[in-house]
Scaffold this motif. Structure first.
Motif, PDB file in Angstrom:
ATOM      1  N   THR A   1      -6.359  71.962 -62.244  1.00 57.18           N
ATOM      2  CA  THR A   1      -7.698  72.929 -62.624  1.00 57.18           C
ATOM      3  C   THR A   1      -7.248  74.340 -62.468  1.00 57.18           C
ATOM      4  OG1 THR A   1      -9.216  71.306 -61.624  1.00 57.18           O
ATOM      5  CG2 THR A   1      -9.700  73.787 -61.644  1.00 57.18           C
ATOM      6  N   ILE A   2      -7.139  75.018 -63.655  1.00 55.90           N
ATOM      7  CA  ILE A   2      -6.693  76.432 -63.735  1.00 55.90           C
ATOM      8  C   ILE A   2      -8.228  77.224 -63.883  1.00 55.90           C
ATOM      9  CG2 ILE A   2      -5.588  78.221 -65.155  1.00 55.90           C
ATOM     10  CD1 ILE A   2      -3.952  75.694 -66.265  1.00 55.90           C
ATOM     11  N   THR A   3      -8.269  78.089 -62.858  1.00 61.15           N
ATOM     12  CA  THR A   3      -9.190  79.014 -62.434  1.00 61.15           C
ATOM     13  C   THR A   3      -9.101  80.597 -62.742  1.00 61.15           C
ATOM     14  OG1 THR A   3     -10.217  77.416 -61.136  1.00 61.15           O
ATOM     15  CG2 THR A   3     -11.276  79.712 -61.228  1.00 61.15           C
ATOM     16  N   LEU A   4      -9.487  81.174 -63.793  1.00 60.38           N
ATOM     17  CA  LEU A   4      -9.235  82.607 -63.970  1.00 60.38           C
ATOM     18  C   LEU A   4     -10.209  83.215 -62.741  1.00 60.38           C
ATOM     19  CD1 LEU A   4     -10.359  82.857 -67.859  1.00 60.38           C
ATOM     20  CD2 LEU A   4      -8.166  82.451 -66.764  1.00 60.38           C
ATOM     21  N   ASN A   5      -9.332  84.132 -62.045  1.00 62.86           N
ATOM     22  CA  ASN A   5      -9.923  84.582 -60.713  1.00 62.86           C
ATOM     23  C   ASN A   5     -10.101  86.140 -60.439  1.00 62.86           C
ATOM     24  OD1 ASN A   5     -10.874  84.167 -58.124  1.00 62.86           O
ATOM     25  ND2 ASN A   5      -8.993  84.425 -57.381  1.00 62.86           N
ATOM     26  N   ARG A   6     -10.655  87.009 -61.534  1.00 63.99           N
ATOM     27  CA  ARG A   6     -11.061  88.154 -61.261  1.00 63.99           C
ATOM     28  C   ARG A   6     -12.529  88.311 -61.345  1.00 63.99           C
ATOM     29  NH1 ARG A   6      -8.804  92.214 -65.065  1.00 63.99           N
ATOM     30  NH2 ARG A   6      -8.969  93.809 -63.518  1.00 63.99           N
ATOM     31  N   PRO A   7     -13.318  87.757 -60.508  1.00 64.39           N
ATOM     32  CA  PRO A   7     -14.646  87.619 -60.713  1.00 64.39           C
ATOM     33  C   PRO A   7     -15.461  88.909 -60.713  1.00 64.39           C
ATOM     34  CG  PRO A   7     -14.196  86.969 -58.343  1.00 64.39           C
ATOM     35  CD  PRO A   7     -12.908  87.058 -59.362  1.00 64.39           C
ATOM     36  N   ASP A   8     -14.921  90.138 -60.017  1.00 66.27           N
ATOM     37  CA  ASP A   8     -15.776  91.239 -60.226  1.00 66.27           C
ATOM     38  C   ASP A   8     -15.707  91.875 -61.414  1.00 66.27           C
ATOM     39  OD1 ASP A   8     -12.814  91.279 -59.631  1.00 66.27           O
ATOM     40  OD2 ASP A   8     -12.733  93.622 -59.270  1.00 66.27           O
ATOM     41  N   VAL A   9     -14.755  91.483 -62.343  1.00 68.01           N
ATOM     42  CA  VAL A   9     -14.909  92.081 -63.543  1.00 68.01           C
ATOM     43  C   VAL A   9     -15.109  90.953 -64.618  1.00 68.01           C
ATOM     44  CG1 VAL A   9     -13.441  94.179 -63.237  1.00 68.01           C
ATOM     45  CG2 VAL A   9     -12.248  92.112 -63.720  1.00 68.01           C
ATOM     46  N   LEU A  10     -15.703  89.839 -64.287  1.00 68.28           N
ATOM     47  CA  LEU A  10     -15.959  88.800 -65.101  1.00 68.28           C
ATOM     48  C   LEU A  10     -14.686  88.134 -65.799  1.00 68.28           C
ATOM     49  CD1 LEU A  10     -19.272  90.016 -66.911  1.00 68.28           C
ATOM     50  CD2 LEU A  10     -18.990  88.604 -65.001  1.00 68.28           C
ATOM     51  N   ASN A  11     -13.707  88.107 -64.922  1.00 74.43           N
ATOM     52  CA  ASN A  11     -12.215  87.605 -65.470  1.00 74.43           C
ATOM     53  C   ASN A  11     -11.859  88.231 -66.601  1.00 74.43           C
ATOM     54  OD1 ASN A  11     -12.566  85.630 -63.139  1.00 74.43           O
ATOM     55  ND2 ASN A  11     -13.926  84.612 -64.290  1.00 74.43           N
ATOM     56  N   ALA A  12     -11.999  89.494 -66.833  1.00 75.11           N
ATOM     57  CA  ALA A  12     -11.669  90.038 -67.963  1.00 75.11           C
ATOM     58  C   ALA A  12      -9.831  89.909 -67.784  1.00 75.11           C
ATOM     59  CB  ALA A  12     -11.653  91.595 -67.792  1.00 75.11           C
ATOM     60  N   LEU A  13      -9.236  89.997 -68.895  1.00 73.41           N
ATOM     61  CA  LEU A  13      -7.840  89.703 -69.223  1.00 73.41           C
ATOM     62  C   LEU A  13      -6.921  91.078 -68.951  1.00 73.41           C
ATOM     63  CD1 LEU A  13      -8.210  87.330 -72.341  1.00 73.41           C
ATOM     64  CD2 LEU A  13      -8.099  86.659 -70.045  1.00 73.41           C
ATOM     65  N   ASN A  14      -6.450  91.183 -68.019  1.00 76.39           N
ATOM     66  CA  ASN A  14      -5.405  91.976 -67.771  1.00 76.39           C
ATOM     67  C   ASN A  14      -3.899  91.537 -67.667  1.00 76.39           C
ATOM     68  OD1 ASN A  14      -5.077  91.078 -65.335  1.00 76.39           O
ATOM     69  ND2 ASN A  14      -5.589  92.813 -64.238  1.00 76.39           N
ATOM     70  N   ALA A  15      -2.674  92.341 -67.847  1.00 77.02           N
ATOM     71  CA  ALA A  15      -1.370  91.863 -67.668  1.00 77.02           C
ATOM     72  C   ALA A  15      -1.296  91.032 -66.742  1.00 77.02           C
ATOM     73  CB  ALA A  15      -0.672  93.048 -67.633  1.00 77.02           C
TER      74      ALA A  15
END
Length: 262
Positions: free
Chosen positions: A15-29
């Motif tokens: 299970t791979i979970t994108l984990n920047r919930p404060d910015v709706l998991n926006a894609l940064n570097a």
């Protein structure tokens, strides 16, 4: 520091979970680097037989973090083509190319490259409250990270053109109706249903799933004779697998099969 991507393996499922919930998991570097590492780790781990990709919090992925891009280049946006080639393309190609089934569970908004990421999975599930948005044209960009490849093939060319040009947000139910989503579940049930599906896939003939992915990927560029030959070649490989022998034995013995993925 909290990891921008969470990685957990259980019951043969990574299970791979994108984990920047404060910015709706926006894609940064940092998130893109960690996501690539997680996808490559799942692909290489023999104990992983299926992959589940989802987001933490209210969103699946809001797309590229434009603030991060501007801050990282002294206030001027970096060249998008370079970023795509270096950060995005390896992830999309790895998801499509890995010889394991990938499920995406879209728990909230999937916008821009976040929508592309969701569509790169083999099976897309969505919460009823989720939404999909080809946000690119709203800021003067072209859909990327695979969207111009996936959209016409899944939804048809007319719908793909409207989604890309108009950049209107659509609901999960509408995405299901036009062929972008396999199933829609109630919000509270999405993660349970996605986990159930991923575990089912992990216990199935995953060696054959890898060959199925290859056949479907190549079918998009093959003519019929070439595709028939590819099917024959892949079927030869499948018929020599342990999973095939187990499947036949279980059928003849009237018992559930115990597939090993090889």
């Amino acid at each position: 520091m909290t990891s921008p991507v969470l990685y957990h393996v259980a019951d043969g499922v990574a299970t791979i979970t994108l984990n920047r919930p404060d910015v709706l998991n926006a894609l940064n570097a940092d998130l893109m680097r960690a996501l690539r590492e997680a996808v490559e780790q799942a692909a290489a781990d023999e104990a992983v037989r299926a992959v589940l990709l989802t987001g933490n919090g209210r969103g699946f992925c809001a797309g590229a973090d434009l603030a991060d891009r501007a801050a990282g280049s002294g206030g001027a946006l970096a060249d998008s083509g370079t970023l795509l080639r270096e950060r995005y393309h390896p992830i999309i190609l790895a998801l499509r190319g890995m010889a394991k089934p990938v499920v995406s569970a879209v728990n909230g908004v999937a916008a821009g490259a976040g929508m592309s990421l969701a569509l790169a999975a083999d099976v897309v599930l969505a919460a009823r409250g989720a939404s999909f948005l080809q946000a690119f044209s709203k800021i003067g960009l072209v859909p990327d990270a695979g969207s111009t490849y996936f959209l016409p093939r899944y939804a048809g060319e007319m719908r793909a053109r409207a989604l890309a040009i108009l950049a209107d947000k659509i609901s999960a139910d509408e995405a299901h109706r036009i062929g972008l989503v396999w199933q829609v579940h109630e919000d509270a049930a999405l993660h349970e249903e996605a986990g159930k599906l991923a575990r089912r896939l992990a216990q199935s003939p995953t060696f054959a799933y890898g060959l199925i992915k290859q056949a479907l990927n190549e079918s998009l560029d093959n003519d019929l004779p070439a595709q028939l030959e590819l099917e024959a070649t892949l079927q030869s490989r499948a018929s020599r697998s342990e999973d095939f022998r187990e499947g036949v034995a279980a059928f003849l013995e009237k018992r559930p099969p115990a597939f090993k993925g090889r």
